[in-house]
Design a protein around this motif. Sequence first.
Motif, PDB file in Angstrom:
ATOM      1  N   ILE A  23       0.811  -1.643  -0.582  1.00  0.00           N
ATOM      2  CA  ILE A  23       0.242   0.328  -0.322  1.00  0.00           C
ATOM      3  C   ILE A  23       0.731   1.151  -0.117  1.00  0.00           C
ATOM      4  N   ALA A  24       0.958   2.240  -1.215  1.00  0.00           N
ATOM      5  CA  ALA A  24       1.583   3.231  -1.254  1.00  0.00           C
ATOM      6  C   ALA A  24       0.770   4.436  -1.244  1.00  0.00           C
ATOM      7  N   VAL A  25      -0.557   4.997  -0.797  1.00  0.00           N
ATOM      8  CA  VAL A  25      -1.890   5.450  -0.835  1.00  0.00           C
ATOM      9  C   VAL A  25      -1.348   7.022   0.195  1.00  0.00           C
ATOM     10  N   GLY A  26      -0.102   7.145   0.571  1.00  0.00           N
ATOM     11  CA  GLY A  26       0.233   8.460   1.028  1.00  0.00           C
ATOM     12  C   GLY A  26       0.685   8.493   2.519  1.00  0.00           C
ATOM     13  N   ARG A  27       0.845   9.198   2.819  1.00  0.00           N
ATOM     14  CA  ARG A  27       1.116   9.981   4.243  1.00  0.00           C
ATOM     15  C   ARG A  27       0.759   9.636   5.169  1.00  0.00           C
ATOM     16  N   ASP A  28       0.691  10.065   6.808  1.00  0.00           N
ATOM     17  CA  ASP A  28      -0.107  11.184   7.694  1.00  0.00           C
ATOM     18  C   ASP A  28       0.779  11.084   9.010  1.00  0.00           C
ATOM     19  N   ALA A  29       1.166  12.010   9.441  1.00  0.00           N
ATOM     20  CA  ALA A  29       2.163  12.764  10.222  1.00  0.00           C
ATOM     21  C   ALA A  29       1.448  12.672  11.686  1.00  0.00           C
ATOM     22  N   CYS A  30       2.500  12.503  12.241  1.00  0.00           N
ATOM     23  CA  CYS A  30       3.071  11.305  13.501  1.00  0.00           C
ATOM     24  C   CYS A  30       2.495  12.045  14.241  1.00  0.00           C
ATOM     25  N   THR A  31       1.240  12.954  14.612  1.00  0.00           N
ATOM     26  CA  THR A  31       0.867  14.123  15.641  1.00  0.00           C
ATOM     27  C   THR A  31       0.248  13.765  16.429  1.00  0.00           C
ATOM     28  N   ASP A  32      -0.811  13.034  16.456  1.00  0.00           N
ATOM     29  CA  ASP A  32      -1.577  12.634  16.789  1.00  0.00           C
ATOM     30  C   ASP A  32      -1.892  11.342  18.423  1.00  0.00           C
ATOM     31  N   LYS A  33      -0.923  11.505  18.601  1.00  0.00           N
ATOM     32  CA  LYS A  33      -0.687  10.702  19.867  1.00  0.00           C
ATOM     33  C   LYS A  33      -0.015  11.193  20.429  1.00  0.00           C
ATOM     34  N   GLY A  57      -3.097  15.599  10.127  1.00  0.00           N
ATOM     35  CA  GLY A  57      -2.416  15.767  10.830  1.00  0.00           C
ATOM     36  C   GLY A  57      -1.102  16.913  11.189  1.00  0.00           C
ATOM     37  N   LYS A  58      -1.165  17.923  10.286  1.00  0.00           N
ATOM     38  CA  LYS A  58       0.163  18.753   9.596  1.00  0.00           C
ATOM     39  C   LYS A  58      -0.021  19.752  10.930  1.00  0.00           C
ATOM     40  N   VAL A  59       1.051  20.592  11.328  1.00  0.00           N
ATOM     41  CA  VAL A  59       0.984  21.627  11.925  1.00  0.00           C
ATOM     42  C   VAL A  59       1.034  23.165  11.266  1.00  0.00           C
ATOM     43  N   PRO A  60       0.229  23.601  10.607  1.00  0.00           N
ATOM     44  CA  PRO A  60       0.802  25.027  10.690  1.00  0.00           C
ATOM     45  C   PRO A  60       2.188  25.608  11.758  1.00  0.00           C
ATOM     46  N   ILE A  71       6.644  26.268  20.731  1.00  0.00           N
ATOM     47  CA  ILE A  71       7.021  24.796  20.677  1.00  0.00           C
ATOM     48  C   ILE A  71       7.196  25.423  19.072  1.00  0.00           C
ATOM     49  N   PHE A  72       8.221  24.903  18.592  1.00  0.00           N
ATOM     50  CA  PHE A  72       8.963  24.707  16.612  1.00  0.00           C
ATOM     51  C   PHE A  72       8.461  23.086  16.084  1.00  0.00           C
ATOM     52  N   ALA A  73       8.391  23.715  14.133  1.00  0.00           N
ATOM     53  CA  ALA A  73       7.893  22.062  14.256  1.00  0.00           C
ATOM     54  C   ALA A  73       8.575  21.570  12.777  1.00  0.00           C
ATOM     55  N   ILE A  74       9.284  21.013  12.423  1.00  0.00           N
ATOM     56  CA  ILE A  74      10.111  20.844  10.965  1.00  0.00           C
ATOM     57  C   ILE A  74       9.874  19.528  10.039  1.00  0.00           C
ATOM     58  N   GLY A  75      10.604  19.538   9.297  1.00  0.00           N
ATOM     59  CA  GLY A  75       9.988  18.501   8.551  1.00  0.00           C
ATOM     60  C   GLY A  75       8.998  18.135   7.482  1.00  0.00           C
ATOM     61  N   ASP A  76       8.190  17.406   7.550  1.00  0.00           N
ATOM     62  CA  ASP A  76       7.319  16.812   6.749  1.00  0.00           C
ATOM     63  C   ASP A  76       5.898  16.768   7.284  1.00  0.00           C
ATOM     64  N   ILE A  77       5.841  16.831   8.859  1.00  0.00           N
ATOM     65  CA  ILE A  77       4.533  17.214   9.281  1.00  0.00           C
ATOM     66  C   ILE A  77       3.774  18.615   8.890  1.00  0.00           C
ATOM     67  N   LEU A  78       5.130  19.554   8.544  1.00  0.00           N
ATOM     68  CA  LEU A  78       4.592  21.038   8.178  1.00  0.00           C
ATOM     69  C   LEU A  78       3.642  20.357   7.288  1.00  0.00           C
ATOM     70  N   GLU A  79       2.663  21.501   7.703  1.00  0.00           N
ATOM     71  CA  GLU A  79       1.909  22.249   6.498  1.00  0.00           C
ATOM     72  C   GLU A  79       2.034  23.125   5.268  1.00  0.00           C
ATOM     73  N   GLY A  80       1.747  22.280   4.082  1.00  0.00           N
ATOM     74  CA  GLY A  80       1.801  23.390   2.768  1.00  0.00           C
ATOM     75  C   GLY A  80       3.591  23.342   2.510  1.00  0.00           C
ATOM     76  N   LYS A  81       4.750  22.641   3.054  1.00  0.00           N
ATOM     77  CA  LYS A  81       5.674  22.797   3.249  1.00  0.00           C
ATOM     78  C   LYS A  81       6.115  20.743   2.001  1.00  0.00           C
ATOM     79  N   TRP A  82       7.500  21.393   1.230  1.00  0.00           N
ATOM     80  CA  TRP A  82       7.734  20.367   0.800  1.00  0.00           C
ATOM     81  C   TRP A  82       8.342  19.008   2.004  1.00  0.00           C
ATOM     82  N   GLU A  83       7.982  17.960   1.441  1.00  0.00           N
ATOM     83  CA  GLU A  83       8.077  16.124   2.770  1.00  0.00           C
ATOM     84  C   GLU A  83       9.686  15.941   2.043  1.00  0.00           C
ATOM     85  N   LEU A  84      10.720  16.009   2.230  1.00  0.00           N
ATOM     86  CA  LEU A  84      11.662  16.201   1.547  1.00  0.00           C
ATOM     87  C   LEU A  84      13.299  15.872   3.458  1.00  0.00           C
ATOM     88  N   THR A  85      13.990  14.738   2.915  1.00  0.00           N
ATOM     89  CA  THR A  85      15.368  14.873   3.801  1.00  0.00           C
ATOM     90  C   THR A  85      15.746  16.226   3.813  1.00  0.00           C
TER      91      THR A  85
END
Length: 541
Positions: free
Chosen positions: A339-349, A364-367, A379-393
């Motif tokens: 299954i490769a239908v997308g990814r969810d941000a690990c922010t809900d728990k 689950g993205k963080v603005p 509190i700051f956030a970086i990486g794939d969980i950002l709303e509207g930003k690139w999901e790239l290393t």
Amino acid sequence: MFGHYNVFVHVSQSGPSRSYLTLLDLLCKHYCHTVIQLSAYVQAHKDGSLQHLLSGENEAYDYDLIVIGGGSGGLACSKEAAALGKKVMVLDYVVPTPKGTTWGLGGTCVNVGCIPKKLMHQTALLGTALQDARKFGWEFDETVKHNWDTMKTAVNSYIGSLNWGYRVALRDKNVNYVNAYAEFLEPHKIKAVNKRGKETFYTADKFVLATGERPRYLGIPGDKEYCITSDDLFSLPYCPGKTLLIGASYVSLECGGFLAGLGLDVTIMVRSILLRGFDQDMANRAGAHMEEHGIKFLRKYVPIKVEELEAGTPGRLKVTAKSTETDEIIEGEYNTVLIAVGRDACTDKIGLDKVGVKVNPKNGKVPVNDEEQTNVPHIFAIGDILEGKWELTPVAIQAGKLLARRLYGGSNVKCDYINVPTTVFTPLEYGSCGLPEEKAIELYGTENLEIFHSLLWPLEFTVPSRDNNQCYAKLICNKLDNDRVIGFHYLGPNAGEVTQGFGVAMKCGVTKEQLDGTIGIHPTCAEVTITFYRILQHFVG
């Protein structure tokens, strides 16, 4: 404070006013006999310490910074902060997949993403090179076959060395790494639970969320019981055999591409379009190449049920799918379903609701603002969980470093999310930088764009007589801005190497005229970037 005088000053949310700063300057000169630089006031206000000082708070925290997530972005941020003299902790915990797969420090890219993907892609390219080799005069009579276990062991041994290297690097930087799952309890307090269930509590002045994402499941009968995701594939202890990949994301096309390159029977089920968000002309060209090389596409279908017919390594599975356009139902048998239908941000728990951090409830993205700051100032956030930003290393690494430097090094440099180059490692690789054609038309209008293209046949493809004129490059220029390049797209060998240099040029504002005046390196694929032809009329397919 200030020589036994109590001072009460209102600090505005938008920043310290001139009169406010003048007052502090006078107070410090008169009562403290110390001249504090204006920049120090501003920085103290930004990082929250000035408000603590003015309110009389002097709470001692366990750490200056706690980073939640040990992926590329979190590691970069934590090491940079520690190098700037701060006391830093990294908390990282990998929740096992439904199949029980887990991994070490380093996040998705290192363990179940970029690194193993590129190595397995290289394995498939070597298979193609073997086929070409005979045409170049290499003679070998024995049957050539691929050993999955040998490849898997070699790839995972390399990843293991990276995991160890990251731990050593954190230790050398005096960053405290704890393998535990973090959850906020209070604005400055978290609970960390290790794999044995032991709870430990920590406090920090600031936090960085760098939790990354995990693959999304379908929510249909049998998906978690019988299917795998990319989180499982790279350490799968057996060859997957006949494989169905569900989804048309870059993860699906990349994994399907290298599995087919290893000689496996591969089918990709597509709900709508290939590579959503990428240039569709280029996406369809990449897909057509895959189809011509034996990968089957089931278009306009979605799975509704997965059943186990026979257990094994691999076993046999039956997939039932429904057409998205009619009531047609189809069935198929496969050894493995990925299954490769997308990814969810690990922010809900992780307790963000307890501290008031706003999260997009849909994904689950963080603005954040342009300094990666959430609505909660510390509190700051970086990486794939950002709303509207690139999901790239590389984006996460850059953002993490620059964030630490702004917080603790007096820097004001922000991460630039514009014109980020990237590559999709399909069998015929696709590199891009800037706008897809569809987005360029939406923003500027067809009449204000000049689009150039070039088909090419790489020299190394000529002797084995393969893929003539299937490689392609496209240049999108803005006529309103001196034909400045706003989109670059390349389909062909070594796409990452070609696109990286072009990414630098676009950062510098390259125009078509400047490309025309550049001398190419011959014979290379990269020289296509200076030999584009004008398309007088180009329609988006």
